[in-house]
Structures are given as structure tokens and as C-alpha cells.
Design a protein around this motif. Structure first.
Motif, short mmCIF file in Angstrom:
data_model
loop_
_atom_site.label_atom_id
_atom_site.label_comp_id
_atom_site.label_asym_id
_atom_site.label_seq_id
_atom_site.Cartn_x
_atom_site.Cartn_y
_atom_site.Cartn_z
N ALA A 1 2.03 1.78 -3.43
CA ALA A 1 0.92 2.36 -4.19
C ALA A 1 0.77 3.84 -3.88
N GLU A 2 1.06 4.23 -2.63
CA GLU A 2 0.97 5.63 -2.25
C GLU A 2 1.96 6.49 -3.03
N GLN B 1 -6.04 2.98 -1.25
CA GLN B 1 -4.85 2.41 -0.61
C GLN B 1 -4.90 2.58 0.90
N LEU C 1 -7.34 -0.14 2.22
CA LEU C 1 -6.74 -1.47 2.19
C LEU C 1 -5.62 -1.62 3.21
N CYS C 2 -4.97 -0.51 3.54
CA CYS C 2 -3.83 -0.55 4.46
C CYS C 2 -4.24 -0.58 5.93
N CYS D 1 0.37 7.21 -6.15
CA CYS D 1 -0.71 8.17 -5.93
C CYS D 1 -0.15 9.59 -5.84
N CYS E 1 0.83 -1.21 0.00
CA CYS E 1 0.00 0.00 0.00
C CYS E 1 0.86 1.26 0.00
N LYS E 2 1.99 1.20 0.68
CA LYS E 2 2.89 2.36 0.70
C LYS E 2 3.54 2.58 -0.67
N LEU F 1 -8.04 7.01 -5.48
CA LEU F 1 -6.90 6.09 -5.37
C LEU F 1 -6.26 6.19 -3.98
#
Length: 208
Positions: free
Chosen positions: A51-52, A81, A84-85, A55, A48-49, A77
Motif C-alpha cells: 500500500a505504501e 497504512q 495499520l502496520c 501512496c 501495508c508496504k 493514506l
């Protein structure tokens, strides 16, 4: 968003990104809980990080394009994330500390999150004013010429990279539930999860 729309449409500048940020939290909550149980929480947080980081790059692109639609998409978005995180992040607490220290750890995490929100909201305003200075004396329009973008991009990327590095120190733990079952019945899943709180002392401490 307000800087991208005429003054008469400033209400939309608040409503549209806020709505885009809210929807993923509602839609992805069941999936977030499933991921936290099905996979290592540390790996979920790290993913997730990462993905950040993308983002953050998307946010810069949306601002450069001066597109409210792109900004709403990026807000969704970000929310996805985060949604989900969160279960994996908070669910890692019982794996990292002794049972008797769970309430204190839970409080420390909450304090850190609130502090980050307060400090972040203050400095992001100053960063926005620096990056997009007022273009006229009345203060109605802002300049999007990108002259001061390097600082904003640096702050965004450094923040995302810091999150990735920090997630690597959580420590890998085995997945709590290796069953690959996925249920589309969200109400049943929620009922089962709430029932599990009554029989799991550690989870009681986490949500206390």
C-alpha cells in the motif's frame, strides 16, 4: 505544501496535512490491533508496504497536480497504512527473538526508526530543492515544471520497494487469534488490551 500556497497561507500548509496525518492514527488504532491478532503479522506488514508503494505514486501525482487537497488525502493514506502496520511490526518482535533479547530488539527497532526519520528529513529537503528549484531570486516561488522529477520518483519507488522486500524476510507466523470477532466498542477493546499486558510477560517486555 508551502510551495503550493501563497506565503500568507503557509500556516494552512502546515496545519492541513498534519491534521490529515493525525486523524487516521486515532480512527484506525482498534482495527490495527485486530488485524495484528487476526492475521499473520508478516502478511499484514507486507500488505501495508505494498500500500505504501501506491501512496508514493499518489504523492507524486499530488505534487504534479499542485493540489493541497490531494496532498492532504495522500497524507491521510500514508497515516492509515502506518497506523495499520505498526502493531504488526512491533508485535513481531516476540516471534523473532528469544524472550531475554526482546528489550534489546525493541531498542534496536526504535533506534532504526529515529535514525530513518533524521536521515530522511535531511535528504528529503535536498530532494525537494532539487526537484522544485526556486523560480525567482527572492525565493518566494518554486518551479513545478517537472524537469528534475525522475530522481524524486526513483527515490520514492526504491524506498517503497525496499520496504516490501524487507517485509518478506520477517518470517510467517500463525495468527495469534483466529476468532473473527470485531468490536466497534473501542473503549472496551482498549481496556481489554491494557489488561492483557498485566498477564502477558512478553508484551510487558515489548512495551518496556
Amino acid at each position: 505544501a508551502e510551495a503550493m500556497l501563497p506565503r500568507r497561507q503557509h500556516a494552512l500548509a502546515i496545519v492541513l496535512p498534519s491534521f490529515s496525518f493525525l486523524i487516521p492514527w486515532i480512527l484506525l488504532s482498534p482495527a490495527a490491533g485486530w488485524l495484528a491478532d487476526r492475521f499473520s503479522k508478516q502478511r499484514v506488514v507486507t500488505a501495508c508496504k505494498v500500500a505504501e508503494l501506491f501512496c508514493m505514486a499518489g504523492l507524486v501525482a499530488a505534487l504534479a497536480a499542485e493540489s493541497i487537497a490531494a496532498l492532504c488525502f495522500v497524507a491521510a493514506l500514508f497515516a492509515a497504512q502506518l497506523a495499520l502496520c505498526n502493531p504488526s511490526k512491533l508485535g513481531s518482535i516476540p516471534d523473532l527473538v528469544a524472550v531475554e533479547r526482546i528489550p534489546a530488539a525493541n531498542a534496536a527497532i526504535a533506534l532504526a526508526m529515529v535514525t530513518a526519520l533524521i536521515v530522511g528529513n535531511y535528504y528529503v529537503g535536498a530532494l525537494f530543492d532539487h526537484t522544485f528549484p526556486l523560480a525567482d531570486a527572492r525565493g518566494d516561488e518554486r518551479s513545478f515544471d517537472g524537469a528534475q522529477w525522475s530522481l524524486m520518483i526513483g527515490v520514492f519507488m526504491a524506498t517503497a520497494l525496499a520496504g516490501i522486500v524487507a517485509s518478506l524476510y520477517i518470517g510467517v507466523r500463525p495468527a495469534a487469534d483466529l476468532r473473527p470477532n470485531w468490536s466497534w466498542n473501542w473503549f472496551r477493546t482498549m481496556r481489554e488490551d491494557l489488561s492483557s499486558l498485566r498477564v502477558t510477560p512478553q508484551m510487558k517486555r515489548v512495551v518496556a
